[in-house]
Write a protein that holds these residues in place. Structure first.
Motif, PDB file in Angstrom:
ATOM      1  N   LEU A   9       0.829  -1.202   0.000  1.00 34.25           N
ATOM      2  CA  LEU A   9       0.000   0.000   0.000  1.00 34.25           C
ATOM      3  C   LEU A   9       0.865   1.255   0.000  1.00 34.25           C
ATOM      4  CD1 LEU A   9      -2.926   0.945  -0.023  1.00 34.25           C
ATOM      5  CD2 LEU A   9      -2.892   0.931   2.487  1.00 34.25           C
ATOM      6  N   LEU A  10       1.940   1.240   0.769  1.00 31.50           N
ATOM      7  CA  LEU A  10       2.869   2.380   0.748  1.00 31.50           C
ATOM      8  C   LEU A  10       3.439   2.592  -0.652  1.00 31.50           C
ATOM      9  CD1 LEU A  10       4.872   1.863   4.067  1.00 31.50           C
ATOM     10  CD2 LEU A  10       3.505   3.875   3.489  1.00 31.50           C
ATOM     11  N   ALA A  11       3.841   1.510  -1.301  1.00 30.83           N
ATOM     12  CA  ALA A  11       4.450   1.608  -2.625  1.00 30.83           C
ATOM     13  C   ALA A  11       3.457   2.106  -3.665  1.00 30.83           C
ATOM     14  CB  ALA A  11       5.014   0.253  -3.040  1.00 30.83           C
ATOM     15  N   LEU A  12       2.239   1.595  -3.625  1.00 31.75           N
ATOM     16  CA  LEU A  12       1.233   1.991  -4.610  1.00 31.75           C
ATOM     17  C   LEU A  12       0.834   3.444  -4.451  1.00 31.75           C
ATOM     18  CD1 LEU A  12      -0.990  -1.216  -4.474  1.00 31.75           C
ATOM     19  CD2 LEU A  12       0.404  -0.475  -6.417  1.00 31.75           C
ATOM     20  N   LYS A  29      -5.779   6.410  -3.627  1.00 31.42           N
ATOM     21  CA  LYS A  29      -6.380   5.914  -2.392  1.00 31.42           C
ATOM     22  C   LYS A  29      -7.811   5.417  -2.566  1.00 31.42           C
ATOM     23  CE  LYS A  29      -8.008  10.307  -0.418  1.00 31.42           C
ATOM     24  NZ  LYS A  29      -7.881  11.211   0.746  1.00 31.42           N
ATOM     25  N   ASP A  30      -8.447   5.776  -3.674  1.00 33.25           N
ATOM     26  CA  ASP A  30      -9.800   5.277  -3.937  1.00 33.25           C
ATOM     27  C   ASP A  30      -9.800   4.119  -4.935  1.00 33.25           C
ATOM     28  OD1 ASP A  30     -10.994   7.158  -2.233  1.00 33.25           O
ATOM     29  OD2 ASP A  30     -10.941   8.683  -3.803  1.00 33.25           O
ATOM     30  N   GLY A  31      -8.619   3.668  -5.321  1.00 29.57           N
ATOM     31  CA  GLY A  31      -8.536   2.575  -6.270  1.00 29.57           C
ATOM     32  C   GLY A  31      -8.995   1.259  -5.657  1.00 29.57           C
ATOM     33  N   GLU A  32      -9.470   0.371  -6.506  1.00 30.61           N
ATOM     34  CA  GLU A  32     -10.004  -0.912  -6.022  1.00 30.61           C
ATOM     35  C   GLU A  32      -8.927  -1.741  -5.323  1.00 30.61           C
ATOM     36  OE1 GLU A  32     -12.063  -4.961  -7.876  1.00 30.61           O
ATOM     37  OE2 GLU A  32     -12.049  -3.095  -9.042  1.00 30.61           O
ATOM     38  N   LEU A  33      -7.733  -1.809  -5.912  1.00 32.58           N
ATOM     39  CA  LEU A  33      -6.668  -2.594  -5.318  1.00 32.58           C
ATOM     40  C   LEU A  33      -6.225  -1.991  -3.989  1.00 32.58           C
ATOM     41  CD1 LEU A  33      -4.615  -4.911  -5.473  1.00 32.58           C
ATOM     42  CD2 LEU A  33      -3.117  -3.378  -6.787  1.00 32.58           C
TER      43      LEU A  33
END
Length: 322
Positions: A145-148, A157-161
């Motif tokens: 999550l930090l990397a993405l 931050k609203d992306g599905e993944l």
């Protein structure tokens, strides 16, 4: 990524003060002086940064985020070393430890390089494999999550993944407000709680996440030892302090001035500096010797705290990369 701390069961998982002394080992130094000395030490001891947890990504990230003067060739050496490794391994950094990808993605983003095209390989794409990432445990999800989110937390931050990782992480909260690598543990531990808060930063404006963050901060305050440090995995280490400093700086808490983290008038920065050597390196434990992992994590912590004080992007919000 190998997690920044692992000694036995430990996880290899990464301030202005009233004191006016200027050298580690001579008392509590001013933040700017301590940071500059550690940056110099790192550049001297890690001359050819590798695609690795030690002598590599964390050193690169801390230097890139520090604002200290660094020869651009230094970062190009790292990028070239990543590319060499990626090509030699045909794009596979690890079959099952996907924190290897997360760590490399974070380091590349910190120096403004595109991780989706390194020697013709997209090393961010493996983070889309949710099941493999979380098979490593909570730390796998945290660093994915930090990397993405590193290059554009507001966009992602609203992306599905990202939401899938966020939900997974939040659901791991223990009753005491902490987090642990051990799903069966009743209580949280310092390091994983601090790391979790770091990745939750972009979601602070969401009420349910804000509550998780607030409880996590209280857990870190309640878990602190009477001498200002932390005991984790049976040892009092500088790394636990470093991770907490990074976390508090990310969520807007002054680690040295907030009364919840002060013991006998000293804050977390003051306590971290008791592990500092005269050459700018840091010890893992107080009666130990200089340790590269402890030094990397303390350097990251100092950079994170300075960025907090200067109202700059947090350590892992790399939209203002070099």
């Amino acid at each position: 990524m190998n997690t920044m701390k692992k000694r036995g069961c430990q996880i290899l998982v990464l301030f202005m003060t009233a004191g006016m002394l200027t050298g580690c080992g001579d008392g509590t130094p001013k933040l700017e002086d301590a940071l500059k000395k550690t940056a110099s030490y790192e550049m001297k001891t890690v001359e050819d940064p590798a695609s690795d947890a030690l002598g590599g990504e964390w050193t690169v990230m801390a230097l890139a985020r520090s604002g200290e003067e660094v020869d651009e060739n230094y970062f190009e050496k790292y990028r070239a070393n990543v590319e060499k490794r990626v090509k030699e391994q045909e794009g596979v950094l690890s079959e099952n430890r996907y924190t290897e990808y997360s760590r490399a993605v974070l380091a590349l983003k910190s120096i403004g390089k595109d991780p989706t095209d390194i020697g013709g390989y997209d090393i961010e794409k493996p983070l889309e494999d949710f099941d493999t990432v979380v098979s490593q445990g909570l730390n796998g999800a945290i660093y994915a999550l930090l990397a993405l989110n590193a290059d554009d937390p507001d966009a992602n931050k609203d992306g599905e993944l990202e939401q899938k990782y966020l939900d997974y992480i939040v659901e791991k909260e223990k009753d005491d407000g902490g987090f642990s690598l051990d799903d069966n543990a009743t209580n949280g531990d310092v390091d994983l709680t601090a790391m979790t808060l770091q990745c939750l930063e972009p979601y602070q404006d969401e009420n349910d996440v804000k509550e998780v963050i607030d409880k996590g901060v209280e857990f870190l305050a309640d878990t602190q030892d009477d001498d200002g440090g932390y005991t984790a995995y049976g040892a009092k280490s500088s790394e636990s302090i470093s991770q907490t400093v990074i976390a508090l700086s990310a969520v807007g808490v002054d680690c040295n001035e907030d009364e919840r983290f002060q013991k006998d008038g000293k804050g977390l920065y003051d306590t971290l500096m008791t592990f500092c050597q005269k050459d700018g390196s840091f010890k893992h434990i107080l009666d130990g010797e200089s340790d590269p992992m402890a030094t990397d994590q303390a350097f990251c912590a100092m950079v994170a705290y300075q960025r907090y004080q200067n109202k700059k992007n947090s350590f892992f919000d790399m939209t203002d990369h070099r």
